[in-house]
Every structure is written in C-alpha cells, then in structure tokens.
Design an enzyme around this catalytic site. Structure first.
Site, PDB file in Angstrom:
ATOM      1  N   LYS A  29       0.811  -1.228   0.000  1.00  0.00           N
ATOM      2  CA  LYS A  29       0.000   0.000   0.000  1.00  0.00           C
ATOM      3  C   LYS A  29       0.845   1.279   0.000  1.00  0.00           C
ATOM      4  O   LYS A  29       0.427   2.294  -0.550  1.00  0.00           O
ATOM      5  CB  LYS A  29      -0.957   0.013   1.200  1.00  0.00           C
ATOM      6  CG  LYS A  29      -2.086  -1.006   1.071  1.00  0.00           C
ATOM      7  CD  LYS A  29      -3.086  -0.863   2.201  1.00  0.00           C
ATOM      8  CE  LYS A  29      -4.120  -1.970   2.162  1.00  0.00           C
ATOM      9  NZ  LYS A  29      -5.169  -1.784   3.171  1.00  0.00           N
ATOM     10  N   ALA A  41      -2.018   3.085  16.270  1.00  0.00           N
ATOM     11  CA  ALA A  41      -1.454   4.246  15.572  1.00  0.00           C
ATOM     12  C   ALA A  41      -0.567   3.801  14.413  1.00  0.00           C
ATOM     13  O   ALA A  41       0.340   4.525  14.007  1.00  0.00           O
ATOM     14  CB  ALA A  41      -0.680   5.122  16.550  1.00  0.00           C
TER      15      ALA A  41
HETATM   16  P1  ATR Z   1      -1.118  -1.808  10.710  1.00  0.00           P
HETATM   17  O1  ATR Z   1      -0.614  -1.384   9.382  1.00  0.00           O
HETATM   18  O2  ATR Z   1      -2.022  -3.013  10.687  1.00  0.00           O
HETATM   19  O3  ATR Z   1      -1.704  -0.692  11.467  1.00  0.00           O
HETATM   20  P2  ATR Z   1       1.288  -1.603  12.239  1.00  0.00           P
HETATM   21  O4  ATR Z   1       1.630  -0.342  11.515  1.00  0.00           O
HETATM   22  O5  ATR Z   1       2.339  -2.607  12.498  1.00  0.00           O
HETATM   23  O6  ATR Z   1       0.146  -2.386  11.469  1.00  0.00           O
HETATM   24  O7  ATR Z   1       0.582  -1.175  13.600  1.00  0.00           O
HETATM   25  C1  ATR Z   1       0.157  -2.133  14.530  1.00  0.00           C
HETATM   26  C2  ATR Z   1      -0.589  -1.432  15.648  1.00  0.00           C
HETATM   27  O8  ATR Z   1      -1.074  -2.407  16.565  1.00  0.00           O
HETATM   28  C3  ATR Z   1       0.274  -0.472  16.432  1.00  0.00           C
HETATM   29  O9  ATR Z   1      -0.538   0.587  16.889  1.00  0.00           O
HETATM   30  C4  ATR Z   1       0.715  -1.373  17.613  1.00  0.00           C
HETATM   31  O10 ATR Z   1       1.101  -0.661  18.775  1.00  0.00           O
HETATM   32  P3  ATR Z   1       2.608  -0.093  18.918  1.00  0.00           P
HETATM   33  O11 ATR Z   1       2.702   1.095  18.026  1.00  0.00           O
HETATM   34  O12 ATR Z   1       2.749   0.228  20.362  1.00  0.00           O
HETATM   35  O13 ATR Z   1       3.510  -1.224  18.474  1.00  0.00           O
HETATM   36  C5  ATR Z   1      -0.545  -2.118  17.863  1.00  0.00           C
HETATM   37  N1  ATR Z   1      -0.377  -3.394  18.581  1.00  0.00           N
HETATM   38  C6  ATR Z   1       0.083  -4.554  18.096  1.00  0.00           C
HETATM   39  N2  ATR Z   1       0.035  -5.529  19.014  1.00  0.00           N
HETATM   40  C7  ATR Z   1      -0.486  -4.964  20.149  1.00  0.00           C
HETATM   41  C8  ATR Z   1      -0.798  -5.450  21.460  1.00  0.00           C
HETATM   42  N3  ATR Z   1      -0.574  -6.702  21.797  1.00  0.00           N
HETATM   43  N4  ATR Z   1      -1.319  -4.565  22.348  1.00  0.00           N
HETATM   44  C9  ATR Z   1      -1.551  -3.284  22.002  1.00  0.00           C
HETATM   45  N5  ATR Z   1      -1.277  -2.767  20.779  1.00  0.00           N
HETATM   46  C10 ATR Z   1      -0.758  -3.592  19.857  1.00  0.00           C
END
Ligand code: ATR
Length: 272
Positions: free
Chosen positions: A66, A129
């Site tokens: 993307k 985020a």
């Molecule tokens: P996407 O493109 O799907 O948004 P990403 O950019 O990797 O994927 O973002 C993943 C999101 O899920 C992030 O907000 C991440 O939090 P962090 O920025 O602190 O890493 C969040 N996330 C993933 N696993 C999590 C968990 N177990 N608890 C809380 N937040 C989680």
C-alpha cells in the site's frame, strides 16, 4: 470490450476481493473481470505497469504494497494523501495513475449506514497508531465527532498521528491507562492485537452506555477484542467484514461510477 481489474498483494490467495467484485459486477450489470495477482516482493511497480500494458483499468492493492502504491500514483485523492497509503489505483485515459484509499470511508459507511451508528457529535476512541489507524483518521474526522481520542501502546506514534490532524481541536492522544471513565460511544480497534489472539483490556468506564466496539479485523467467530469489549461493558460489537465489503464497494464506485449494495454481498459472504 470487457474491462479488466485485479487485486495485487503478497500473499494473495486468501483475498476475498475477486469474489466481492464479481458479486458487485453481477449485481450492477457492469461488464468487467477481476483477478488476483501475486505481486513479486521485489517487483511491485513492474507488475502494475505490466497489468496497465495489458489493458487493465484499475487495481486494488493490499499488504504489503500500500505504501509503494502511494509512491507510484501520479495523482492522489485527499484521503489517500492523508493516509499515506493507497488501496485503489485507477488507470486514467491520459496514462496517469490515480491513487485513492477507500479503507476509511468503507469503515465509516459500515458503522454509519449498516450499523446505524452516527458518528457526528459522538466520543470516538481509536486504538492503535499504525497504518490501519492512519488510514481511517480523515474519514472519521469528516463525520464531525465531538472528540476523537487516539490511544496507542507506544504513545509517540499516536502523537505523530495527531500532528497529521493539525488544527482539529477535537483530536487528542491518551495512554491506555488514561481511558478510564472516558465514556466513549464508539471504540475502534485498529491495532493488530486481535491477530495475535489477544483482546485489549480497557480501564473501567471506557465504554459508555450503548457503546459500539468495532474491530477492523474479521474472522469466522467473534474476535478477542469483541469478546473482551462485551465483558467490559460495550453494548454492541462488530467485526470488520463490513469494512472489507465497504472499501471494495468504494473502489468499485471510483472505477465504474456505480455504487453496489454492500448489504446483499455481506449476507452472501457470511453465508459462505
Ligand atoms: P497496521 O498497518 O495493521 O496498522 P502496524 O503499523 O504494524 O500495522 O501497527 C500495529 C498497531 O497495533 C500499532 O498501533 C501497535 O502498537 P505499537 O505502536 O505500540 O507497536 C498495535 N499493537 C500490536 N500488538 C499490540 C498489542 N498486543 N497490544 C496493544 N497494541 C498492539
């Protein structure tokens, strides 16, 4: 002449887009084909250009391309520029490529039109985020919520999203442990926590009376986020299947100028 469209991603076998667009085409009587293309990890742009040379009219773009699609587009819609990611390419008559992002509007329409939950004047909490959260921010703000709070495990990343919303006083950032008593009307899970099988725990009172908990992820059963939300006081929950159908319908609309009926196609998908 039958017009050709495709979805490109890697992996791609799991994509529901060909089934969705075939159903939309049947429903609207549009003369088109829609295929799935496995994009080479080191050759996304060349594979798109090949499809253009073959006469393709447009493509959906999914993981992990993307951002590359965003960089490839010659022109961008405002929502794609804001999302910094593109899920829809339209090949235009002058040879240019228009990049759009229909994920956010697909989700907003699913919440507003199918679930019947207006976002205007509401307190909305966006969890996460990353790219998924950024993709829905502008369409959410366009609905004019009273407050949009972004909460993320890594607070810095939420702050960065807030910067993208400069001048929008309704946007603020919070830590998860600051959400107690937040009384949110709509809580949207844009984290990838569900994918790891984990539900997200929110402090007491985060969910307001009649709150809707919406997970962007979908599956055969309720997601961990949905189950946890019901335990924690959400009145209603939904997974993101309607968002998937909604984003596809918006792409179809961009390409063909005809808006398919998402609900009929949702029912078909659920039945499968
Ligand atoms: P996407 O493109 O799907 O948004 P990403 O950019 O990797 O994927 O973002 C993943 C999101 O899920 C992030 O907000 C991440 O939090 P962090 O920025 O602190 O890493 C969040 N996330 C993933 N696993 C999590 C968990 N177990 N608890 C809380 N937040 C989680």
């Amino acid at each position: 002449m039958t017009d050709r469209y495709a979805v490109i991603g890697n992996p791609i076998a799991q994509s529901k887009s060909p089934v969705l667009h075939a159903a939309f085409a049947r429903q609207t009587g549009e003369d088109l084909t829609y295929e799935a293309i496995l994009g080479p990890l080191d050759g996304f742009v060349e594979r798109v250009r090949q499809f253009m040379r073959e006469g393709g009219k447009g493509m959906n773009v999914t993981v992990p391309f993307k951002v590359q699609a965003f960089e490839l587009a010659d022109r961008l819609t405002e929502r794609a520029r804001h999302a910094q990611a593109v899920n829809t390419l339209k090949f235009e008559a002058d040879g240019g490529i228009l990049g759009d992002n229909t994920d956010g509007i697909g989700m907003v329409r699913d919440i507003r039109d199918r679930l019947g939950v207006a976002l205007a004047g509401k307190r909305v909490l966006l969890l996460g985020a990353g790219g998924a959260a950024r993709g829905v921010l502008l369409p959410l703000l366009d609905e004019k919520p009273a407050a949009l709070v972004i909460a993320n495990r890594t607070v810095d990343k939420a702050e960065q999203l807030k910067v993208l919303c400069a001048g929008r006083d309704e946007v603020s950032v919070a830590r998860f442990d600051e959400l107690g008593g937040g009384n949110f009307d709509v809580v949207i899970n844009a984290t990838s926590a569900s994918l790891g099988g984990e539900g997200l725990s929110l402090p007491a009172g985060a969910y307001g009376k009649d709150a809707l908990a919406y997970d962007m992820v979908y599956g055969d059963a309720a997601t961990p986020f949905m189950r946890r939300a019901l335990e924690q006081g959400a009145a209603r929950v939904s997974d993101g299947l309607g968002m998937l159908v909604g984003q596809a319908a918006e792409s179809f609309f961009l390409w063909r100028g005809v808006r398919p009926d998402s609900e009929v196609v949702m029912a078909m998908l659920r039945a499968r």
